[in-house]
Design an enzyme around this catalytic site. Structure first.
Site, PDB file in Angstrom:
ATOM      1  N   GLY A  28       0.932  -1.120  -0.074  1.00 41.01           N
ATOM      2  CA  GLY A  28      -0.547   0.037   0.213  1.00 41.01           C
ATOM      3  C   GLY A  28       0.904   1.110  -0.270  1.00 41.01           C
ATOM      4  N   TYR A  86      -5.709  -6.844  -3.557  1.00 40.63           N
ATOM      5  CA  TYR A  86      -5.862  -5.891  -4.634  1.00 40.63           C
ATOM      6  C   TYR A  86      -4.657  -7.382  -5.265  1.00 40.63           C
ATOM      7  CZ  TYR A  86      -1.243  -4.129  -4.358  1.00 40.63           C
ATOM      8  OH  TYR A  86       0.393  -4.223  -3.985  1.00 40.63           O
ATOM      9  N   TYR A 100      -9.135  -4.662  -7.102  1.00 42.34           N
ATOM     10  CA  TYR A 100      -9.131  -4.113  -5.952  1.00 42.34           C
ATOM     11  C   TYR A 100     -10.481  -4.560  -5.503  1.00 42.34           C
ATOM     12  CZ  TYR A 100      -5.404  -0.770  -6.200  1.00 42.34           C
ATOM     13  OH  TYR A 100      -4.124   0.839  -6.701  1.00 42.34           O
ATOM     14  N   ARG A 102     -12.037  -3.437  -1.816  1.00 40.40           N
ATOM     15  CA  ARG A 102     -11.844  -2.926  -0.582  1.00 40.40           C
ATOM     16  C   ARG A 102     -12.769  -2.165  -0.035  1.00 40.40           C
ATOM     17  NH1 ARG A 102      -7.710   1.468  -3.560  1.00 40.40           N
ATOM     18  NH2 ARG A 102      -6.491   0.980  -1.946  1.00 40.40           N
ATOM     19  N   ASN A 165      -0.936  10.855  -5.429  1.00 38.66           N
ATOM     20  CA  ASN A 165      -1.448   9.932  -5.862  1.00 38.66           C
ATOM     21  C   ASN A 165      -2.748   9.213  -6.693  1.00 38.66           C
ATOM     22  OD1 ASN A 165      -0.110   6.840  -6.224  1.00 38.66           O
ATOM     23  ND2 ASN A 165       0.286   6.392  -4.197  1.00 38.66           N
ATOM     24  N   ASP A 258       7.360   5.550  -4.189  1.00 41.90           N
ATOM     25  CA  ASP A 258       6.151   5.276  -2.887  1.00 41.90           C
ATOM     26  C   ASP A 258       8.206   5.460  -1.901  1.00 41.90           C
ATOM     27  OD1 ASP A 258       3.560   5.071  -3.478  1.00 41.90           O
ATOM     28  OD2 ASP A 258       4.523   3.219  -3.586  1.00 41.90           O
TER      29      ASP A 258
END
Length: 310
Positions: A28, A86, A100, A102, A165, A258
């Site tokens: 993540g 995911y 995904y 979620r 993002n 990231d």
């Protein structure tokens, strides 16, 4: 000792090995950044702020956080929600596609756990990092409370760090993302946008144009990532264009930004200059994309960063 909190969502990651087998891990955007920062700068206290479920995968996720030496005091347990999940698929060029699951993710409820006492604890940090993904997934009725809590942190002297993002599938309307991102940029001290995110939302086509866009906000530090091309920074009146050494062995571009974010922020918290921090962040990103999945193998990553001077 420097301290940084990362607020967001960690998910169960599935990656296809063959037609009948999948590898399972955890990833993540904010979690990935936290991991790479801690791997490179172990003396910095790196804490996750998120909510997980009471299911077996959530338990394994918490164990993974601890194995990466992340502080988990503010990893909250929701009694009925579960960990999000995911599937990642990559093409021959290493570009990725995500599917995904979620909607029932505990992380959507994280604001409910941010009591006044928790905010007081967050206020002891040097930095607080969040991205456009938690802004997208937290429930709409919780957003005003979230902004109020960040304003309290700002007033307490915590540097707020924002990476847009943008993920279009997480937003019902593009206008919602623009409204929330505008609030984030206004409140933040450091912005780490990628040109690609700003292109989709604002029609911005270059790093220099992105810096100009960010100058309308009261930001101390602007760091614009332009993929493998360059990084452009602006701090005060000093604008720098940093050239990045290209990587030819690209396996999976997941988590490149990231990794850059985490190592860049760790370097800045450790007293490195912006130029030094950019080069270390770029080295981290270039290393990560040579491995499948969001989190590169520990030994390979640490070896590469050791060669870079960490």
């Amino acid at each position: 000792m420097a301290k940084i909190y990362f607020l967001g969502e960690c998910l169960v990651e599935l990656r296809e090995l063959d037609d009948a087998t999948m590898a399972q891990s955890f990833a993540g955007d904010v979690y990935n950044s936290a991991v790479y920062l801690k791997r490179c700068f172990p003396k910095i206290t790196v804490s996750m702020v998120t909510a997980i479920g009471s299911d077996r995968l959530s338990e394994k996720m918490l164990t993974r956080f601890k194995s990466e030496n992340l502080d988990t005091q503010l990893v909250f347990r929701h009694p009925s929600k579960v960990a999000g999940m995911y599937l990642i698929e990559t093409d021959d060029a290493g570009e990725r596609r995500f599917t995904y699951w979620r909607n029932d993710s505990a992380a959507r409820k994280v604001v409910e756990f941010l009591s006044d006492g928790v905010v007081d604890q967050l206020a002891t940090a040097d930095m607080f990092f969040f991205s456009g993904i938690p802004l997208a997934i937290i429930e709409k009725h919780s957003r005003n409370a979230f902004w109020q809590k960040l304003e309290s942190l700002k007033q307490a002297g915590v540097k707020l760090v924002f990476d847009p993002n943008y993920r279009s599938q997480l937003w019902a309307h593009k206008e919602d993302a623009i409204e929330q991102f505008d609030r984030a940029f206004h409140l933040s001290d450091i912005a780490l946008p990628g040109v690609e995110d700003l292109t989709v939302l604002y029609g911005i086509e270059s790093a220099q144009e992105a810096v100009g866009f960010c100058q309308q906000y009261d930001l101390e530090e602007i760091v614009v990532k332009d993929g493998p091309k360059s990084v452009v920074t602006l701090a005060g009146t000093e604008r720098l264009s940093h050239q990045i050494s290209p990587v030819t062995n690209v396996i999976d571009t997941t988590s490149a930004g990231d990794a850059f974010n985490g190592v860049y922020l760790g370097a800045r918290l450790s007293g490195r200059t912006i130029a030094e921090a950019v080069q270390l962040g770029a080295k981290a990103a270039g290393t990560v994309i040579q491995h499948p999945g969001a989190i590169a193998p520990l030994a390979a990553f640490k070896q590469a960063m050791s060669e870079a001077g960490i």
